[in-house]
Design an enzyme around this catalytic site. Structure first.
Site, PDB file in Angstrom:
ATOM      1  N   LYS A   1      10.777  61.367  14.309  1.00 53.59           N
ATOM      2  CA  LYS A   1      12.161  61.211  14.789  1.00 53.59           C
ATOM      3  C   LYS A   1      12.131  61.320  16.305  1.00 53.59           C
ATOM      4  O   LYS A   1      11.424  62.174  16.858  1.00 53.59           O
ATOM      5  CB  LYS A   1      13.035  62.307  14.179  1.00 53.59           C
ATOM      6  CG  LYS A   1      14.504  62.226  14.550  1.00 53.59           C
ATOM      7  CD  LYS A   1      15.311  63.300  13.824  1.00 53.59           C
ATOM      8  CE  LYS A   1      16.797  63.196  14.111  1.00 53.59           C
ATOM      9  NZ  LYS A   1      17.582  64.215  13.377  1.00 53.59           N
TER      10      LYS A   1
ATOM     11  N   SER B   1      21.496  62.485  10.748  1.00 53.38           N
ATOM     12  CA  SER B   1      21.068  61.772  11.926  1.00 53.38           C
ATOM     13  C   SER B   1      19.645  61.222  11.857  1.00 53.38           C
ATOM     14  O   SER B   1      19.282  60.363  12.641  1.00 53.38           O
ATOM     15  CB  SER B   1      21.178  62.699  13.143  1.00 53.38           C
ATOM     16  OG  SER B   1      20.279  63.790  13.006  1.00 53.38           O
TER      17      SER B   1
ATOM     18  N   SER C   1      20.923  66.672   8.328  1.00 51.54           N
ATOM     19  CA  SER C   1      20.304  65.417   8.780  1.00 51.54           C
ATOM     20  C   SER C   1      18.942  65.072   8.206  1.00 51.54           C
ATOM     21  O   SER C   1      18.419  63.998   8.488  1.00 51.54           O
ATOM     22  CB  SER C   1      20.208  65.406  10.303  1.00 51.54           C
ATOM     23  OG  SER C   1      21.475  65.145  10.832  1.00 51.54           O
TER      24      SER C   1
HETATM   25  N1  GLN Z   1      26.205  65.261  10.398  1.00 48.04           N
HETATM   26  C1  GLN Z   1      26.080  66.500  11.072  1.00 48.04           C
HETATM   27  C2  GLN Z   1      26.524  66.357  12.507  1.00 48.04           C
HETATM   28  O1  GLN Z   1      26.954  65.318  12.858  1.00 48.04           O
HETATM   29  C3  GLN Z   1      24.679  67.033  10.979  1.00 48.04           C
HETATM   30  C4  GLN Z   1      23.747  66.447  11.951  1.00 48.04           C
HETATM   31  C5  GLN Z   1      22.381  67.051  11.902  1.00 48.04           C
HETATM   32  O2  GLN Z   1      22.022  67.717  10.932  1.00 48.04           O
HETATM   33  N2  GLN Z   1      21.624  66.838  12.963  1.00 48.04           N
HETATM   34  O3  GLN Z   1      26.447  67.258  13.279  1.00 48.04           O
END
Ligand code: GLN
Length: 496
Positions: free
Chosen positions: A78, A153, A177
């Site tokens: 990532k 994400s 995410s």
């Molecule tokens: N969807 C969540 C957010 O927008 C989690 C994102 C994540 O776990 N990096 O913060």
């Protein structure tokens, strides 16, 4: 070998060790395949020369007689992990062209184990999002239906693993995410206990929540990666836990006490939180989850009704704490120390303002504003402090639940993957879709997503499994037993 891309981590490592293929051939094959499927938007950066140099080094180690479960295996990271051989953007224009002088600990540990890095994977900007549509560069597409999001994400990681562009990838999970994109693309992913994997070299979003983990096609492959990634890094990450690394693959083969060949999970109590099975969850998702739970009963597990009464509160709590920490972490991007700087400005304040307005996308700016607001004098007690107090209660709810069960199960997300653009204009709709993953993160517990079937539009549905602190081995074993008995994790999107 022509079907290298169909092999998972363990099978590919075995094929390389048996000289049926080589690290160089595997890397070459997968780089070519990634180019063929560039329209998925999974990757943000390659460096063929560096990849092939790493592959040659792995082949040399194998030729010298060395063996290892990741030796020569291609992986991708990532783009939130800093890397010396590839640029790092965190999905943001702010870091366009940023080149790190060091590797993240997770990246370095996988490299030391002989894994070969194919490239950097697309993600939401600074890992803020649920559909990868907040990437400043391009949306990533779901290989099961290219009109749909792969989740976020870690959307690029999920798309790449599901589309057989790479056998496994790293992801990060702040509020879901790893688990949600794994669920949306039919792959397996685990977020370990907070502090289990070093955050050193992970571009920070919300430091008290951010955690790295592997995404692969099976629990067994996740175990191989996590064994190399996890472990203390106390000198570099003050929140790293002083808890020595484990061989998670060993946990998979260790039978539970009282287990039999047909009932490998005999005695396991799976808690089902009432709040995860209510009207908020789409019927197609619930049907797949319930079918998976029936399979668990056949494997010997017992299902126990439990309650996590503050599940709904996890949304406002998370969306106060995460932006608060983000507003502080992202203050380092000021045009002086890292990345982008506006080309023209009048004075220092103007330089900050233009740099940050140009460098950050709308969702990141929104969170900086929310975070700054809830931390400001007069609002701190009303919002931030209150959120911290409820966070503690959420963690206590889990400890109460774990007196009644060994693992907790439920859906990962209330629906299958949505259409690209469907929620782009509506941040709240994105936030609400995180309802089943946020509480685990707030409590710092390990959680995973296991492919459990299909829902609307023949899109994958994941089963979420949550364990108590340091129970990654138990989670992986619980997932592995299911994957020995079912083949959902072997299904692949058409054309891949
Ligand atoms: N969807 C969540 C957010 O927008 C989690 C994102 C994540 O776990 N990096 O913060």
């Amino acid at each position: 070998m022509s079907d290298i891309h169909q092999l998972g981590v363990a099978d590919l490592a075995a094929a390389i060790a048996a000289k049926q293929t080589s690290a160089v051939e595997a890397a070459h094959h997968l780089l070519t395949r990634a180019q063929q499927h560039a329209s998925l938007g999974a990757y943000l950066a390659f460096n063929e020369e560096a990849t092939l140099a790493q592959a040659r080094a792995a082949d040399a180690r194998i030729a010298a007689g060395e063996r290892g479960p990741l030796l020569g295996v291609p992986l991708a990271h990532k783009d939130i992990f800093v890397t010396t051989d590839f640029p790092t953007t965190a999905g943001s224009r702010m870091l366009l062209g940023y080149q790190s002088p060091f590797n993240a600990t997770v990246v370095q540990r996988l490299a030391d184990a002989g894994a070969v890095t194919l490239g950097k994977l697309n993600c939401d900007e600074f890992a803020m999002g649920s559909g990868n549509d907040n990437s400043a560069y391009a949306p990533a597409h779901n290989p099961w239906d290219k009109q749909r999001v792969p989740g976020g994400s870690s959307g690029g990681s999920a798309a790449a693993v599901a589309a057989r562009l790479v056998p496994a990838a790293t992801g990060t999970d702040t509020g879901g995410s790893i688990r949600q994109p794994a669920s949306f693309t039919g792959i397996t992913g685990i977020k370990p206990t907070y502090g289990r994997c070093s955050r050193y070299g992970m571009v920070a979003f919300a430091s008290s929540l951010d955690q790295a983990g592997p995404m692969a096609r099976s629990a067994a492959d996740c175990a191989l990666l996590l064994s190399a990634m996890a472990g203390p890094d106390i000198d570099r990450d003050s929140t790293s836990l002083d808890h020595s690394a484990e061989d998670y693959s060993l946990a998979l083969s260790q039978p539970r006490e009282g287990a039999s060949a047909t009932q490998p999970l005999k005695g396991l109590r799976i808690g089902l939180p009432a709040e995860f099975f209510g009207a908020g969850c789409a019927p197609d998702v619930l049907a797949a989850v319930r079918a998976a739970l029936a399979e668990y009963e056949k494997l010997g597990a017992t299902l126990v009704d439990i309650s996590l009464p503050r599940t709904e509160l996890s949304i406002p709590v998370y969306y106060i704490i995460a932006p608060a920490e983000a507003s502080s972490n992202l203050s380092r991007f000021d045009g002086v120390k890292f990345g982008h700087r506006a080309a023209q400005y009048d004075d220092l304040a103007d330089m900050y303002q233009k740099t940050r307005s140009e460098g950050f996308g709308p969702e990141v700016q929104r969170r900086i504003m929310i975070g700054t607001y809830v931390l400001s004098h007069g609002y701190y007690d009303a919002y931030y402090l209150k959120a911290q107090q409820i966070r503690r209660l959420i963690a206590q709810d889990f400890q109460q639940a774990f007196t009644q069960c060994d693992v907790i199960a439920g859906p990962v997300a209330p629906t299958v993957a949505w259409k690209i653009g469907e929620k782009s204009e509506d941040p709240l709709a994105n936030y609400l879709a995180d309802v089943y993953t946020l509480s685990t993160s707030l409590a710092g517990l390990p959680g995973m997503s296991v492919p459990a079937g299909f829902g609307a539009g023949r899109m994958p549905v994941g089963l979420q499994l949550v364990g108590n602190y340091f129970k990654e081995g138990e989670l992986l074993r619980t997932a592995h037993a299911f994957q020995q008995a079912t083949d959902w994790h072997l299904k692949r999107p058409e054309g891949f």
